[in-house]
Design a protein around this motif. Structure first.
Motif, PDB file in Angstrom:
ATOM      1  N   THR A  55       1.768  11.224  11.543  1.00 58.30           N
ATOM      2  CA  THR A  55       0.670  10.500  10.881  1.00 58.30           C
ATOM      3  C   THR A  55       1.067   9.933   9.524  1.00 58.30           C
ATOM      4  N   TYR A  56       2.170   9.191   9.497  1.00 57.36           N
ATOM      5  CA  TYR A  56       2.657   8.624   8.243  1.00 57.36           C
ATOM      6  C   TYR A  56       3.101   7.175   8.426  1.00 57.36           C
ATOM      7  N   ASP A  57       3.027   6.423   7.344  1.00 55.93           N
ATOM      8  CA  ASP A  57       3.670   5.121   7.252  1.00 55.93           C
ATOM      9  C   ASP A  57       4.894   5.300   6.364  1.00 55.93           C
ATOM     10  N   PHE A  58       6.034   4.726   6.776  1.00 53.12           N
ATOM     11  CA  PHE A  58       7.278   4.834   6.029  1.00 53.12           C
ATOM     12  C   PHE A  58       7.781   3.449   5.652  1.00 53.12           C
ATOM     13  N   VAL A  59       8.370   3.357   4.470  1.00 50.88           N
ATOM     14  CA  VAL A  59       9.153   2.184   4.099  1.00 50.88           C
ATOM     15  C   VAL A  59      10.511   2.717   3.663  1.00 50.88           C
ATOM     16  N   VAL A  60      11.557   2.209   4.285  1.00 52.62           N
ATOM     17  CA  VAL A  60      12.917   2.631   3.967  1.00 52.62           C
ATOM     18  C   VAL A  60      13.633   1.456   3.317  1.00 52.62           C
ATOM     19  N   ILE A  61      14.190   1.703   2.140  1.00 46.78           N
ATOM     20  CA  ILE A  61      14.951   0.692   1.424  1.00 46.78           C
ATOM     21  C   ILE A  61      16.407   1.136   1.409  1.00 46.78           C
ATOM     22  N   ALA A  62      17.282   0.266   1.900  1.00 47.45           N
ATOM     23  CA  ALA A  62      18.714   0.576   1.916  1.00 47.45           C
ATOM     24  C   ALA A  62      19.333   0.174   0.581  1.00 47.45           C
ATOM     25  N   ARG A  63      20.139   1.067   0.041  1.00 44.91           N
ATOM     26  CA  ARG A  63      20.871   0.775  -1.192  1.00 44.91           C
ATOM     27  C   ARG A  63      22.267   0.262  -0.837  1.00 44.91           C
ATOM     28  N   VAL A  64      22.990  -0.225  -1.824  1.00 44.00           N
ATOM     29  CA  VAL A  64      24.306  -0.850  -1.600  1.00 44.00           C
ATOM     30  C   VAL A  64      25.291   0.065  -0.860  1.00 44.00           C
ATOM     31  N   PRO A  65      25.393   1.383  -1.158  1.00 45.18           N
ATOM     32  CA  PRO A  65      26.352   2.212  -0.420  1.00 45.18           C
ATOM     33  C   PRO A  65      26.075   2.310   1.083  1.00 45.18           C
ATOM     34  N   ALA A  66      24.900   1.906   1.531  1.00 47.75           N
ATOM     35  CA  ALA A  66      24.571   1.971   2.959  1.00 47.75           C
ATOM     36  C   ALA A  66      25.399   0.987   3.773  1.00 47.75           C
ATOM     37  N   LYS A  92       0.833  -1.205   0.000  1.00 45.82           N
ATOM     38  CA  LYS A  92       0.000   0.000   0.000  1.00 45.82           C
ATOM     39  C   LYS A  92       0.869   1.257   0.000  1.00 45.82           C
ATOM     40  N   VAL A  93       1.934   1.244   0.807  1.00 45.26           N
ATOM     41  CA  VAL A  93       2.846   2.396   0.855  1.00 45.26           C
ATOM     42  C   VAL A  93       3.563   2.551  -0.489  1.00 45.26           C
ATOM     43  N   PHE A  94       4.007   1.428  -1.086  1.00 44.89           N
ATOM     44  CA  PHE A  94       4.685   1.499  -2.387  1.00 44.89           C
ATOM     45  C   PHE A  94       3.770   2.049  -3.477  1.00 44.89           C
ATOM     46  N   LYS A  95       2.539   1.554  -3.538  1.00 42.72           N
ATOM     47  CA  LYS A  95       1.648   1.891  -4.649  1.00 42.72           C
ATOM     48  C   LYS A  95       0.959   3.238  -4.491  1.00 42.72           C
ATOM     49  N   GLN A  96       0.581   3.602  -3.271  1.00 46.32           N
ATOM     50  CA  GLN A  96      -0.177   4.837  -3.067  1.00 46.32           C
ATOM     51  C   GLN A  96       0.679   5.978  -2.538  1.00 46.32           C
ATOM     52  N   GLY A  97       1.870   5.668  -2.040  1.00 52.02           N
ATOM     53  CA  GLY A  97       2.703   6.692  -1.420  1.00 52.02           C
ATOM     54  C   GLY A  97       3.610   7.406  -2.395  1.00 52.02           C
ATOM     55  N   LYS A  98       4.404   8.311  -1.858  1.00 53.22           N
ATOM     56  CA  LYS A  98       5.402   9.056  -2.626  1.00 53.22           C
ATOM     57  C   LYS A  98       6.779   8.621  -2.148  1.00 53.22           C
ATOM     58  N   SER A  99       7.808   8.992  -2.916  1.00 55.22           N
ATOM     59  CA  SER A  99       9.147   8.577  -2.524  1.00 55.22           C
ATOM     60  C   SER A  99      10.176   9.678  -2.757  1.00 55.22           C
ATOM     61  N   PHE A 100      11.237   9.610  -1.972  1.00 55.03           N
ATOM     62  CA  PHE A 100      12.428  10.439  -2.134  1.00 55.03           C
ATOM     63  C   PHE A 100      13.621   9.546  -1.882  1.00 55.03           C
ATOM     64  N   ALA A 101      14.747   9.902  -2.449  1.00 57.70           N
ATOM     65  CA  ALA A 101      15.925   9.042  -2.311  1.00 57.70           C
ATOM     66  C   ALA A 101      17.200   9.864  -2.286  1.00 57.70           C
ATOM     67  N   ASN A 102      18.236   9.267  -1.729  1.00 59.84           N
ATOM     68  CA  ASN A 102      19.603   9.752  -1.885  1.00 59.84           C
ATOM     69  C   ASN A 102      20.456   8.534  -2.243  1.00 59.84           C
ATOM     70  N   ARG A 103      21.753   8.645  -2.182  1.00 59.51           N
ATOM     71  CA  ARG A 103      22.609   7.535  -2.620  1.00 59.51           C
ATOM     72  C   ARG A 103      22.447   6.293  -1.755  1.00 59.51           C
ATOM     73  N   GLN A 104      22.154   6.481  -0.466  1.00 63.46           N
ATOM     74  CA  GLN A 104      22.129   5.347   0.451  1.00 63.46           C
ATOM     75  C   GLN A 104      20.730   4.791   0.727  1.00 63.46           C
ATOM     76  N   LEU A 105      19.708   5.642   0.717  1.00 58.23           N
ATOM     77  CA  LEU A 105      18.372   5.226   1.146  1.00 58.23           C
ATOM     78  C   LEU A 105      17.294   5.689   0.172  1.00 58.23           C
TER      79      LEU A 105
END
Length: 125
Positions: free
Chosen positions: A78-89, A15-28
């Protein structure tokens, strides 16, 4: 971090992936979805096998959980978060991980106030 602060099921993640928004940097990568009815934020963590072995992946998740715990009062509740770690993390220590998390939270305007200039104190070895 209390278990009530965690996303657990695949449906919640999707639900978070499909309906939410995202931001990223090199690590996350940070996905977020507003949930007005809940009193506090919830976090789901994802660290791929590409990032490293089980020891490395668990360390990254520990660092992220602790960073969210320390930032609890500074994050909009009032948010749900999903954090995905990238390889540089996999090369980051705790303070760098926290700084990276603050960066993506700031970019996504999910911090109550700008805490980027607050110096993170390193503990002496």
């Amino acid at each position: 971090m209390k278990k009530s602060y965690r996303l657990k099921t695949n449906d919640e993640f999707q639900k978070v992936f499909k309906q939410g928004k995202s931001f990223a940097n090199r690590q996350l990568v940070l996905y977020y979805l507003p949930k007005e009815a809940q009193p506090h934020f919830r976090v789901g963590l994802s660290v791929s096998k590409k990032v490293g072995n089980a020891v490395v992946r668990n360390r990254i998740k520990r660092y992220l959980r602790q960073a969210f715990l320390e930032l609890e009062l500074d994050i909009k509740p009032t948010y749900d978060f999903v954090v995905i770690a990238r390889v540089p993390a996999n090369n980051l220590d705790f303070h760098q991980t926290k700084k990276s998390l603050i960066h993506v939270l700031f970019k996504s305007k999910l911090l109550v106030k700008d805490i980027r200039k607050v110096r993170v104190q390193k503990t002496p070895n």
